[in-house]
Write an enzyme that holds these catalytic residues in place. Structure first.
Site, PDB file in Angstrom:
ATOM      1  CB  SER A   1      -0.956  -0.078   1.204  1.00 53.31           C
ATOM      2  OG  SER A   1      -1.937   0.908   1.139  1.00 53.31           O
TER       3      SER A   1
ATOM      4  CG  HIS B   1      -5.918  -1.527  -0.274  1.00 56.16           C
ATOM      5  ND1 HIS B   1      -5.327  -1.132  -1.461  1.00 56.16           N
ATOM      6  CD2 HIS B   1      -5.156  -0.983   0.715  1.00 56.16           C
ATOM      7  CE1 HIS B   1      -4.276  -0.381  -1.195  1.00 56.16           C
ATOM      8  NE2 HIS B   1      -4.134  -0.286   0.115  1.00 56.16           N
TER       9      HIS B   1
ATOM     10  CG  ASP C   1      -7.127  -1.844  -4.000  1.00 53.97           C
ATOM     11  OD1 ASP C   1      -7.611  -0.966  -3.262  1.00 53.97           O
ATOM     12  OD2 ASP C   1      -5.949  -2.225  -3.930  1.00 53.97           O
TER      13      ASP C   1
HETATM   14  C1  MLT Z   1      -1.480   5.980  -0.040  1.00 50.25           C
HETATM   15  O1  MLT Z   1      -1.887   6.962   0.549  1.00 50.25           O
HETATM   16  O2  MLT Z   1      -0.296   5.729  -0.227  1.00 50.25           O
HETATM   17  C2  MLT Z   1      -2.530   5.051  -0.527  1.00 50.25           C
HETATM   18  O3  MLT Z   1      -3.771   5.636  -0.478  1.00 50.25           O
HETATM   19  C3  MLT Z   1      -2.532   3.778   0.204  1.00 50.25           C
HETATM   20  C4  MLT Z   1      -2.629   3.983   1.688  1.00 50.25           C
HETATM   21  O4  MLT Z   1      -3.641   4.455   2.192  1.00 50.25           O
HETATM   22  O5  MLT Z   1      -1.690   3.657   2.360  1.00 50.25           O
END
Ligand code: MLT
Length: 200
Positions: free
Chosen positions: A102, A183, A152
């Site tokens: 992520s 996700h 996702d």
């Molecule tokens: C990010 O902010 O990098 C993406 O939305 C994934 C997350 O929430 O970590």
């Protein structure tokens, strides 16, 4: 940067760079490293940015909308940290393979988008396109695994395909693995990443 380093049993193995998701810590992905390559060195880093107390690797303006200036700054900071860590712990700077989930996958992708020799390869679990409108370096021969979810909510299938195509245009060797999930990081995705890693 706050981090932990574990020396591996086999000096011929790479160093796995672990990059957690939003709200995680450097402890989170240790079990993944054990599955992917139990003999490798592990360098696990905590993101330097706090969002309501949750560690991240760069700031965002809203969910899925990144603060690009901070992204570029934090990518450089992490890049320089890797140089320093290689020297401090005595591992080969040219043998770092990132495993990110992520937000951690997004900063790993950003390392590849901005620097030609940042990583030897990357396992990206549920990454997004970190930044648009820049020219990627030549990533010839760099293997990249992308784990994506067909449902996702943070990353549409189109965006996963866009990321694959951006890496391919830069000559990286991309493997896009789909899960019919959201996700979350599933056991089957980790197993797919492991088979991919072993086939490298
Ligand atoms: C990010 O902010 O990098 C993406 O939305 C994934 C997350 O929430 O970590």
């Amino acid at each position: 940067m706050k981090h932990l380093f574990q020396k591996g049993n086999d000096p011929s193995r790479p160093t796995l760079l672990l990059l957690h998701g939003t709200g995680g810590t450097e402890q989170d992905l240790i079990p993944l490293a054990q599955i992917i390559d139990p003999d490798a060195n592990v360098l696990s880093v905590r993101g330097n940015v706090l969002e309501n107390g949750m560690p991240r690797f760069f700031k965002r303006l809203a969910e899925g909308i990144f603060d690009e200036e901070d992204l570029v700054f934090r990518t450089k900071e992490l890049y320089e940290f890797l140089d320093q860590a290689a020297e401090k712990y005595g591992f080969d700077r040219g043998q770092i393979i990132a495993i990110g989930y992520s937000n951690g996958a997004n900063i790993a992708a950003s390392l590849l988008f901005h620097y030609q020799h940042a990583l030897k390869g990357a396992i990206l679990h549920h990454p997004m396109v970190p930044i648009r409108g820049i020219e990627l370096p030549d990533l010839s021969g760099i293997p990249v695994f992308i784990g994506a979810g067909t449902n996702d909510p943070f990353c549409s299938s189109e965006e996963s395909l866009e990321l694959e195509s951006l890496f391919e245009q830069a000559n990286a060797k991309v493997h896009l693995h789909w899960e019919n999930k959201g996700h979350q990081l599933t056991g089957t995705e980790v197993e797919a990443a492991r088979s991919w890693y072993l086939s490298k």
